[in-house]
Every structure is written in structure tokens, then in C-alpha cells.
Design a protein around this motif. Sequence first.
Motif, mmCIF file in Angstrom:
data_model
loop_
_atom_site.group_PDB
_atom_site.id
_atom_site.type_symbol
_atom_site.label_atom_id
_atom_site.label_comp_id
_atom_site.label_asym_id
_atom_site.label_seq_id
_atom_site.Cartn_x
_atom_site.Cartn_y
_atom_site.Cartn_z
ATOM 1 N N ASP A 17 3.563 -8.173 0.312
ATOM 2 C CA ASP A 17 2.436 -8.058 -0.526
ATOM 3 C C ASP A 17 2.439 -9.302 -1.511
ATOM 4 O OD1 ASP A 17 1.045 -6.151 0.557
ATOM 5 O OD2 ASP A 17 2.056 -4.343 -0.571
ATOM 6 N N LEU A 65 -1.352 3.157 5.655
ATOM 7 C CA LEU A 65 -2.893 2.934 5.749
ATOM 8 C C LEU A 65 -3.459 4.415 6.284
ATOM 9 C CD1 LEU A 65 -5.439 1.584 5.355
ATOM 10 C CD2 LEU A 65 -5.082 0.640 7.506
ATOM 11 N N LEU A 89 -10.261 1.383 2.894
ATOM 12 C CA LEU A 89 -9.822 0.190 3.603
ATOM 13 C C LEU A 89 -9.769 -0.991 2.878
ATOM 14 C CD1 LEU A 89 -8.373 -0.688 6.471
ATOM 15 C CD2 LEU A 89 -10.761 -1.154 7.142
ATOM 16 N N TYR A 92 -7.238 -0.559 -0.057
ATOM 17 C CA TYR A 92 -5.990 -0.817 0.321
ATOM 18 C C TYR A 92 -5.571 -2.403 0.614
ATOM 19 C CZ TYR A 92 -1.554 -0.234 2.939
ATOM 20 O OH TYR A 92 -0.237 -0.499 3.619
ATOM 21 N N ALA A 93 -6.447 -3.083 1.304
ATOM 22 C CA ALA A 93 -6.197 -4.412 1.557
ATOM 23 C C ALA A 93 -6.138 -5.045 0.129
ATOM 24 C CB ALA A 93 -7.347 -4.953 2.311
ATOM 25 N N HIS A 96 -2.642 -4.122 -1.493
ATOM 26 C CA HIS A 96 -1.465 -4.576 -0.558
ATOM 27 C C HIS A 96 -2.022 -5.574 0.661
ATOM 28 C CE1 HIS A 96 0.871 -1.395 -2.212
ATOM 29 N NE2 HIS A 96 -0.385 -0.308 -1.731
ATOM 30 N N TYR A 100 -1.697 -4.835 4.651
ATOM 31 C CA TYR A 100 -2.891 -4.928 5.304
ATOM 32 C C TYR A 100 -2.726 -5.777 6.788
ATOM 33 C CZ TYR A 100 -7.679 -5.483 6.800
ATOM 34 O OH TYR A 100 -8.754 -5.521 7.547
ATOM 35 N N THR A 103 -0.876 -4.438 9.261
ATOM 36 C CA THR A 103 -1.623 -3.425 10.194
ATOM 37 C C THR A 103 -2.424 -3.819 11.257
ATOM 38 O OG1 THR A 103 -3.672 -3.262 8.702
ATOM 39 C CG2 THR A 103 -1.727 -1.769 8.027
ATOM 40 N N GLN A 104 -2.749 -5.345 11.149
ATOM 41 C CA GLN A 104 -3.322 -5.888 12.442
ATOM 42 C C GLN A 104 -2.587 -5.989 13.504
ATOM 43 O OE1 GLN A 104 -6.488 -5.726 11.940
ATOM 44 N NE2 GLN A 104 -5.933 -4.944 9.733
ATOM 45 N N HIS A 154 -13.184 -5.627 8.874
ATOM 46 C CA HIS A 154 -11.997 -6.673 8.972
ATOM 47 C C HIS A 154 -12.559 -8.093 8.603
ATOM 48 C CE1 HIS A 154 -8.110 -8.620 9.538
ATOM 49 N NE2 HIS A 154 -8.567 -9.375 10.507
#
Length: 203
Positions: A17, A65, A89, A92-93, A96, A100, A103-104, A154
Motif C-alpha cells: 500500500d 475486499l 470498490l 477500497y482502491a 489500499h 487493490y 486483488t487483480q 477497474h
Amino acid sequence: MGLSRAAVTAVALDLVDEGGVAGFDRLTLAAVAARAGVAVPSLYKHVASLGDLRRLVATDAVAELTRTLAAATIGRSGVEAVRAAAVALRGYARVHPGRYAATQVAPHLADPADTELAERAAETLQVLSAALRAFGLPDDANVDAIRILRSSLHGFISLELGGGFGLPDDLDRTFDRLVDVVATGLEAMAAMSADDAVEARPA
């Protein structure tokens, strides 16, 4: 002293982060060891490799997430749920960015090492599927709908985090309109699927 697999992962989560949108890609064992105050070889008592640590970070980030999305969408459905999920979403991105990005990472379903990551990712899909249920999409369109929602959000989030929006116009307004467009598209998908189902019925 006091290190554990969970503690090493927690250090790595903070580091990614701090590194912003590129933090996950730039994660190194040396950086984690330095933050933890140990030599790199000490980390190998708890993680097998950088790849193992990256998998742990991704797994924890996906689980976090998912909890965020579940809390935002509980008691909501349809357009309201989509909007709540989108806002959660994006939020959160912003807080963090490194997590984030983690998470991809898509799990390799045939790799036993990715089993837990795959399970956490499946839980995310369950939350999103529940949020989309009120649209009345057929089961075979569920994955398409989630991919459309995910890729649309995204794209916006990645551009925003990367400083890709240079014009002074209000980004929140644009984001709201994006969500409206996606929701309208999902409603259109459901209507088309319903029409196709009627046409397919025997006379």
C-alpha cells in the motif's frame, strides 16, 4: 523475533500500500525483511519464496475486499447494490492501492498452491452474484455480467489512481454516470435474455 507467516504477510500488505499502485509489483523479500528488522534468510522460515508471499498478500487482499463488498451490499439489490459495490470498490482502491492491485491476480485453478486464493476469489464472485440477482439475468450470463461490471469499474479506478484523468471536470460525477451506464446495460442484458427465452419456447 516474533515473526510468523501471518506477521510477514501483514508487513508485506503495509508495504504494497505504501508503494501505491505499483507497490504489489515492486514487492521484494528484501524490503519485507528490512521492515521486519531481520535478514532475508529469516523470512524463509515462514514463506517459501517471493511468489509464495505475493500469493499470501493477494489472498488476504481478496478476502478483505470481499468483506468490504459484502458489508456495502447487504440488504441491497439491483441498481442500488451495483452502486454500493462500485462505491465500496473505488473507496477500497483509494485507501489500499497496493492491495487493490493484488486483488487483480487471478488464481491458477489447476495449481494446488492457489487453492486458498481461488476459494477467496469464489467468495467475491458469490457476493457480486447476489448483488446482481435482482436483474434477473440467466445463469449463463452471470459471469459475463460480473466481468462487465468488474472491467468497467477497474478501468476507471486504474486511470484515477494512475493520474490518467487530466481534465478538471468532477470525477465523482463521471463515476456516478459510469455506474448508471453499467446498470442500464445490465438491465438491457436481462431484457434481451428474457426475449430470447420467449422466442426459444416451442409454439
